[in-house]
Design a protein around this motif. Structure first.
Motif, PDB file in Angstrom:
ATOM      1  N   ARG A 152      -7.266  -0.498   5.063  1.00  0.00           N
ATOM      2  CA  ARG A 152      -6.243   0.531   5.057  1.00  0.00           C
ATOM      3  C   ARG A 152      -5.986   0.961   3.620  1.00  0.00           C
ATOM      4  O   ARG A 152      -5.798   0.132   2.739  1.00  0.00           O
ATOM      5  CB  ARG A 152      -4.961  -0.008   5.678  1.00  0.00           C
ATOM      6  CG  ARG A 152      -5.143  -0.355   7.146  1.00  0.00           C
ATOM      7  CD  ARG A 152      -3.886  -0.904   7.724  1.00  0.00           C
ATOM      8  NE  ARG A 152      -2.961   0.179   7.988  1.00  0.00           N
ATOM      9  CZ  ARG A 152      -1.756   0.003   8.527  1.00  0.00           C
ATOM     10  NH1 ARG A 152      -1.333  -1.194   8.843  1.00  0.00           N
ATOM     11  NH2 ARG A 152      -0.975   1.031   8.748  1.00  0.00           N
TER      12      ARG A 152
ATOM     13  N   ASN B 143      -3.555   3.624   1.431  1.00  0.00           N
ATOM     14  CA  ASN B 143      -2.461   4.587   1.391  1.00  0.00           C
ATOM     15  C   ASN B 143      -2.799   5.652   0.355  1.00  0.00           C
ATOM     16  O   ASN B 143      -2.987   5.348  -0.818  1.00  0.00           O
ATOM     17  CB  ASN B 143      -1.149   3.880   1.036  1.00  0.00           C
ATOM     18  CG  ASN B 143       0.059   4.787   1.176  1.00  0.00           C
ATOM     19  OD1 ASN B 143      -0.074   5.995   1.363  1.00  0.00           O
ATOM     20  ND2 ASN B 143       1.235   4.202   1.091  1.00  0.00           N
TER      21      ASN B 143
ATOM     22  N   TRP C  37      -0.872   7.994  -0.725  1.00  0.00           N
ATOM     23  CA  TRP C  37       0.235   8.264  -1.644  1.00  0.00           C
ATOM     24  C   TRP C  37       0.333   7.053  -2.562  1.00  0.00           C
ATOM     25  O   TRP C  37       0.660   5.951  -2.132  1.00  0.00           O
ATOM     26  CB  TRP C  37       1.542   8.511  -0.911  1.00  0.00           C
ATOM     27  CG  TRP C  37       2.688   8.643  -1.868  1.00  0.00           C
ATOM     28  CD1 TRP C  37       3.739   7.799  -2.010  1.00  0.00           C
ATOM     29  CD2 TRP C  37       2.875   9.672  -2.838  1.00  0.00           C
ATOM     30  NE1 TRP C  37       4.563   8.232  -3.007  1.00  0.00           N
ATOM     31  CE2 TRP C  37       4.064   9.389  -3.546  1.00  0.00           C
ATOM     32  CE3 TRP C  37       2.162  10.807  -3.209  1.00  0.00           C
ATOM     33  CZ2 TRP C  37       4.550  10.187  -4.562  1.00  0.00           C
ATOM     34  CZ3 TRP C  37       2.645  11.601  -4.229  1.00  0.00           C
ATOM     35  CH2 TRP C  37       3.823  11.299  -4.895  1.00  0.00           C
TER      36      TRP C  37
ATOM     37  N   PRO D 175       4.119   4.264  -2.861  1.00  0.00           N
ATOM     38  CA  PRO D 175       4.891   4.222  -1.611  1.00  0.00           C
ATOM     39  C   PRO D 175       6.290   3.632  -1.752  1.00  0.00           C
ATOM     40  O   PRO D 175       7.146   3.881  -0.927  1.00  0.00           O
ATOM     41  CB  PRO D 175       4.027   3.373  -0.688  1.00  0.00           C
ATOM     42  CG  PRO D 175       3.179   2.566  -1.590  1.00  0.00           C
ATOM     43  CD  PRO D 175       2.954   3.398  -2.817  1.00  0.00           C
TER      44      PRO D 175
ATOM     45  N   TYR E 104      -5.589  12.305   9.918  1.00  0.00           N
ATOM     46  CA  TYR E 104      -4.783  11.374   9.132  1.00  0.00           C
ATOM     47  C   TYR E 104      -3.454  11.139   9.824  1.00  0.00           C
ATOM     48  O   TYR E 104      -3.053  11.885  10.714  1.00  0.00           O
ATOM     49  CB  TYR E 104      -4.515  11.943   7.730  1.00  0.00           C
ATOM     50  CG  TYR E 104      -5.753  11.996   6.872  1.00  0.00           C
ATOM     51  CD1 TYR E 104      -6.117  10.928   6.069  1.00  0.00           C
ATOM     52  CD2 TYR E 104      -6.577  13.119   6.885  1.00  0.00           C
ATOM     53  CE1 TYR E 104      -7.263  10.975   5.290  1.00  0.00           C
ATOM     54  CE2 TYR E 104      -7.713  13.175   6.109  1.00  0.00           C
ATOM     55  CZ  TYR E 104      -8.052  12.100   5.317  1.00  0.00           C
ATOM     56  OH  TYR E 104      -9.192  12.146   4.547  1.00  0.00           O
TER      57      TYR E 104
ATOM     58  N   CYS F 183       0.613  10.271   8.723  1.00  0.00           N
ATOM     59  CA  CYS F 183       1.650  10.134   7.706  1.00  0.00           C
ATOM     60  C   CYS F 183       2.850   9.464   8.373  1.00  0.00           C
ATOM     61  O   CYS F 183       3.311   9.924   9.422  1.00  0.00           O
ATOM     62  CB  CYS F 183       2.053  11.501   7.164  1.00  0.00           C
ATOM     63  SG  CYS F 183       3.450  11.444   6.017  1.00  0.00           S
TER      64      CYS F 183
ATOM     65  N   CYS G  49       6.805   7.870   7.449  1.00  0.00           N
ATOM     66  CA  CYS G  49       7.872   7.762   6.454  1.00  0.00           C
ATOM     67  C   CYS G  49       9.178   7.511   7.192  1.00  0.00           C
ATOM     68  O   CYS G  49       9.272   7.693   8.402  1.00  0.00           O
ATOM     69  CB  CYS G  49       7.970   9.005   5.581  1.00  0.00           C
ATOM     70  SG  CYS G  49       8.567  10.466   6.413  1.00  0.00           S
TER      71      CYS G  49
ATOM     72  N   SER H 220       3.625   6.533   3.752  1.00  0.00           N
ATOM     73  CA  SER H 220       2.232   6.110   3.862  1.00  0.00           C
ATOM     74  C   SER H 220       1.422   7.240   4.482  1.00  0.00           C
ATOM     75  O   SER H 220       1.856   7.858   5.450  1.00  0.00           O
ATOM     76  CB  SER H 220       2.122   4.860   4.745  1.00  0.00           C
ATOM     77  OG  SER H 220       0.773   4.516   4.939  1.00  0.00           O
TER      78      SER H 220
ATOM     79  N   GLU I 148      -2.647   7.680   5.629  1.00  0.00           N
ATOM     80  CA  GLU I 148      -3.946   7.011   5.737  1.00  0.00           C
ATOM     81  C   GLU I 148      -4.782   7.633   6.837  1.00  0.00           C
ATOM     82  O   GLU I 148      -4.277   8.385   7.666  1.00  0.00           O
ATOM     83  CB  GLU I 148      -3.767   5.518   5.988  1.00  0.00           C
ATOM     84  CG  GLU I 148      -3.121   5.176   7.323  1.00  0.00           C
ATOM     85  CD  GLU I 148      -2.913   3.690   7.497  1.00  0.00           C
ATOM     86  OE1 GLU I 148      -3.924   2.962   7.610  1.00  0.00           O
ATOM     87  OE2 GLU I 148      -1.763   3.246   7.529  1.00  0.00           O
TER      88      GLU I 148
ATOM     89  N   TYR J 155      -5.416   3.430  10.696  1.00  0.00           N
ATOM     90  CA  TYR J 155      -4.052   3.279  11.200  1.00  0.00           C
ATOM     91  C   TYR J 155      -4.080   2.763  12.640  1.00  0.00           C
ATOM     92  O   TYR J 155      -3.389   1.810  12.986  1.00  0.00           O
ATOM     93  CB  TYR J 155      -3.322   4.622  11.127  1.00  0.00           C
ATOM     94  CG  TYR J 155      -1.935   4.606  11.722  1.00  0.00           C
ATOM     95  CD1 TYR J 155      -0.853   4.152  10.981  1.00  0.00           C
ATOM     96  CD2 TYR J 155      -1.709   5.059  13.023  1.00  0.00           C
ATOM     97  CE1 TYR J 155       0.424   4.139  11.523  1.00  0.00           C
ATOM     98  CE2 TYR J 155      -0.436   5.059  13.565  1.00  0.00           C
ATOM     99  CZ  TYR J 155       0.625   4.593  12.811  1.00  0.00           C
ATOM    100  OH  TYR J 155       1.884   4.579  13.355  1.00  0.00           O
TER     101      TYR J 155
END
Length: 152
Positions: free
Chosen positions: A3, A5, A7, A10, A55, A57, A59, A115, A117, A122
């Motif tokens: 995995r 990330n 960003w 994080p 992908y 995302c 949060c 995140s 990925e 994921y």
């Protein structure tokens, strides 16, 4: 698969990565593991995504004092929004249509735990895939072993 990330900060550490899409410094909006947008305009967090690959995302919206503005993933001419804009954890699945993919955070919103990925890593981390039987049901293959010597 590992995995990764996309960003790079994080935990929103002010001494970590803190440059937005247009090159501005957003470290002053990062405190205690959150990014609180108080600057009056959207903050765009860029991601290095491959066009055409799915992908995910995730949060957490920590607070939301926005007026008719929404957090969302922007890529080319497409936008993906979470199901709601209230306080809580959100997951947004998206497939970039251009190389300028970014998460746009409106003024008045604070987020944490960001995140981004690849969807396949994921899904694998969440235990995605097919289970032949449930944990409560024994595997029926054991019956085949007992029958192996049967004359039929």
């Amino acid at each position: 698969m590992q995995r990764i990330n996309l960003w790079p900060n994080p935990k929103f550490d002010p001494t970590g990565f803190h440059v937005v899409k247009k090159g501005g410094d957003i470290s002053k909006y990062m405190t205690g593991g959150t990014l609180a947008n108080t600057r009056g305009d959207y903050i765009d967090l860029p991601f290095a995504c491959e066009v055409g690959v799915e992908y995910v995302c995730t949060c957490r919206i920590v607070s939301n004092d926005t007026a008719n503005k929404a957090i969302g993933i922007f890529s080319g001419g497409t936008v993906k929004y979470p199901s709601s804009q209230t306080v809580g954890k959100y997951t947004i699945r998206f497939t970039p249509t251009a190389n300028d993919t970014r998460l746009a955070i409106p003024s008045g919103m604070a987020i944490s735990e960001l995140s981004v990925e690849a969807a396949d890593t994921y899904d694998a981390a969440l235990g995605g895939g097919f289970r032949a039987s449930s944990r409560g049901t024994r595997c029926h293959a054991i019956k085949a072993i007992r029958r192996a010597g049967d004359a039929r």
